[in-house]
Enzyme design. Sequence first.
Site, PDB file in Angstrom:
ATOM      1  N   GLY A 113       0.800  -1.231   0.000  1.00 66.34           N
ATOM      2  CA  GLY A 113       0.000   0.000   0.000  1.00 66.34           C
ATOM      3  C   GLY A 113       0.826   1.271   0.000  1.00 66.34           C
ATOM      4  CB  VAL A 138       9.779   9.388  -4.648  1.00 65.64           C
ATOM      5  CG1 VAL A 138      10.247  10.663  -5.261  1.00 65.64           C
ATOM      6  CG2 VAL A 138       8.445   9.610  -3.971  1.00 65.64           C
ATOM      7  CD  GLU A 172      13.128   0.164  -2.505  1.00 65.19           C
ATOM      8  OE1 GLU A 172      12.349   1.010  -2.014  1.00 65.19           O
ATOM      9  OE2 GLU A 172      14.200  -0.166  -1.971  1.00 65.19           O
ATOM     10  NE  ARG A 194      24.849  14.347  -0.058  1.00 65.57           N
ATOM     11  CZ  ARG A 194      24.672  13.413  -0.983  1.00 65.57           C
ATOM     12  NH1 ARG A 194      25.501  13.326  -1.990  1.00 65.57           N
ATOM     13  NH2 ARG A 194      23.678  12.544  -0.890  1.00 65.57           N
ATOM     14  CG  HIS A 220      21.084   8.100   1.069  1.00 62.37           C
ATOM     15  ND1 HIS A 220      21.708   9.185   1.643  1.00 62.37           N
ATOM     16  CD2 HIS A 220      20.078   8.593   0.309  1.00 62.37           C
ATOM     17  CE1 HIS A 220      21.091  10.294   1.235  1.00 62.37           C
ATOM     18  NE2 HIS A 220      20.098   9.961   0.434  1.00 62.37           N
TER      19      HIS A 220
END
Lengths: 241, 659
Positions: free
Chosen positions: B13, B415, B398, B273, B257
């Site tokens: 979801g 995203v 993903e 950044r 990351h």
Amino acid sequence: MARELTIRVLRYNPQDKNELRAYFQEYKIKEADSMTIYLALTQIRETMDAGLSFDFVCRAGICGSCAMMINGRPRLACRTLTKDLPQEIVLLPLPTFKLIKDLSVNTGEWMDAMSKRVESWIHSSKEIDISNIEEPIEPEVADAVFELDRCIECGCCVAGCGTKLIKEDFVGAVGLNRIARFECDPHDERDAEDYYELVGDDNGIFGCMTLLGCEDTCPKHLPLQNKIAYMRRKLATVKGS
Amino acid sequence: MKIKYCDALVIGGGLAGLRSAVAAAKKGLSTTVLSLVPVKRSHSAAAQGGMQASLGNAKMSEGDNEDVHFADTVKGSDWGCDQEVARMFVTTAPKAIRELASWGVPWTRIKKGNHEAVINTKRTTIFEEDNKHGLINSRDFGGTKKWRTCYTSDATGHTMLFAVANESLKLNVNIEDRKEAIALIHENNRCYGAVVRDLITGEIAAYVAKGTLIATGGYGRIFEITTNAVICEGIGTAIALETGVAKLGNMEAVQFHPTPLFPSGILLTEGCRGDGGVLRDKDGHRFMPDYEPEKKDLASRDVVSRRMVEHMRKGKGVESPYGTHLWLDISILGREHIEKNLRDVQEICEYFAGIDPADEGRKGWAPVHPMQHYSMGGIRTKPTGESQTLNGLFSAGEAACWDMHGFNRLGGNSVSETVVAGMIVGNYFADYCIANQVDIKTEVIEKFVFEKEAYMKELVSKDSGEDVFRIKNRMKKIMQEHVGIFRDGNGLLSAVTELEQLYIKSQNVAVKNKQLSANPELEEAYRVPMMLKVALCVAKGALDRTESRGAHTREDYPKRDDENWLKRTLTSWKDGNTMPTVEYEPLDIMKMEIPPGFRGYGAKGNLIENPLSAKRQLEVDHIKEEMESKEKDRYEIQDALMPFELQEEYKKRNVRLGD
């Protein structure tokens, strides 16, 4: 010297027909540097009590899953540091939501119903061509909508609300904030009368007793009282005037 | 036994699942979304920095378009991606963001006039013209030629998730949270839905559907330290793997990351950044320009993460009781900027590190260390999002490897992908559900359900056996130590060997808490063996891939090897085995719009070229030249280089200012 924390957790499993009443369970753990309630509970589950139920998702103060009563106040457990609490910590599930087990409550069901009740989506008659340039929005207006859109539905405001505790169907600050959010969004074509139909009663905007519990406990620091007052003035003029 | 029927079943979801559900519901299908948690708590909510879409609105975005976004994405992927999918993506992304705007996402908008920004540590004034006032703004992110990342402060995922979830509620999508799919129902290479466990009551039911879509996100929690939410355990990926029919792609491609907060692992967005923040070492020295003079702190994530570890290995890290870390300095952006555009970052720093990042100088620096962040691998699909081998099973976001990220994903592209894939794959998925009927016997469904019911009972009935938490924590340690940022043959071999032993052990777990309902230990007991299968796919894929590409870095094979490794890893799992089956799917250079080349980081010779690259490059140059001489536009040239299929409404040209 690291403290030894006493963590008292309310235990109850409504799924278990043999479990008749709730009780407190006490756990003693050694406090670690930068320990949060999330870390403490995870350690308890992994090493002392595998059956203890509680909810965490992002563990970063962003998703709102882990709200619980921590020494009497609704807070996000993931970002509550034990060093800011006394040696004895009492954890209870959020009140007013349906209990799943121990510290886990069913906020999803309640919040979805609230979203449907206030029709928490853009109401627009415009046909949008998504390959075309978007409608310009005043930067300040977009920021103002964003301010109210930041609500994470953690349930702290509902749990901290005196009205909600005595009035089962009260929509809560979370619902009223949603109304205020769409009211200032230029994409939404609803007007005061439409909002009145949704929340213009004692279970809505006129039920709030202004006890400020919602704003006091909101972990996102939303201006809930201001917005409720603003909507109340706005909707009070809709009928009977 | 309970059987629930619907047309379209979506497992997961988050943004990808919900947007796919909207696509299905819009076509009139009865649609159910299953979610471990209330959907608005999905990990999508944690996306902070923004969503890439080439709107080209802002001054620093001028000249941006699909072609530039495409080139960035392909290079970012280290040529590991499926270029047709990347094209589908970049063409749809601007539409996705405009659709979201109309659904109420309060995107940060452009204000006309002069603005101050910090670029390369210097205060710079940017002038926005009147005609841009009120259009969607964008910020800078790593690995992109233009400022392309659209955002709502640093709570982008949250605002997007709420808008899409609300849209699902509006369309009466049946959202059932605290429901976990624990197996897929399938027969004769077709998927018919899932066996689903109610996480409150413990009841096991069958959800039968014409089509099933998995959008359960990544598998970061197989690592010890990750930015991922605690629910990102890869169970959706695992149930696809356990069919023995569906395959997983590029599982070894795991992104780290550069700037999660140390040691808690809570993400501080790349927007830090992007907006001008810099990394510093123990001496306060800004070291990234020493390694990457061109892109500096805004090189691709894999590059920055590696450089950070390299720099710490040189003794330049900051020692702390928890280990070595570096600093992220955003104080140079000024308090006003931070309090408006990086507010969640500020809050996270305050709550979890006890610092205010807006405080000037060292006082405001945040301790950071690269950590597991994103799973480029996932359920292997065609560009339509459907599994190549298990019909009726779709995947998006993903959880999927429809493969627009290849071996390294650019910040802001995930995203974006969730919603874009939700639109494209969601439509293909809905069409499949319209065109196909459920034609499976109830006895087959029952067999799947009874098997899981018996399994749960068996798990709680055992009196002695392994402790599931110990196995899980050991798995995480192994992945952390040997399958991390830098990998080598010896470490990977020992990882694979020990993970296999752990998997065997995990078959013999004893659960102390004997309840079948709401029992977190029981959940661990059935999930951990699945997580171990996923972990083995990652580790085995990494062991066998003897090259370095994107985020997969082998110290014993430092070169990118296009000669031998321009191919996608496929892993599958045969019932009863203790190790995945590994095979490969070649990437066709001769069909690429941008043939493999130098990515722009590090030494130029660090590449074993494939002779076809030069051949295809000549071909590409020739086509371009010829088309340009005939005054064809960029769309026609693109079509001549690499035609791609996409639904008509998404293939439509995106209008931009100045068109």
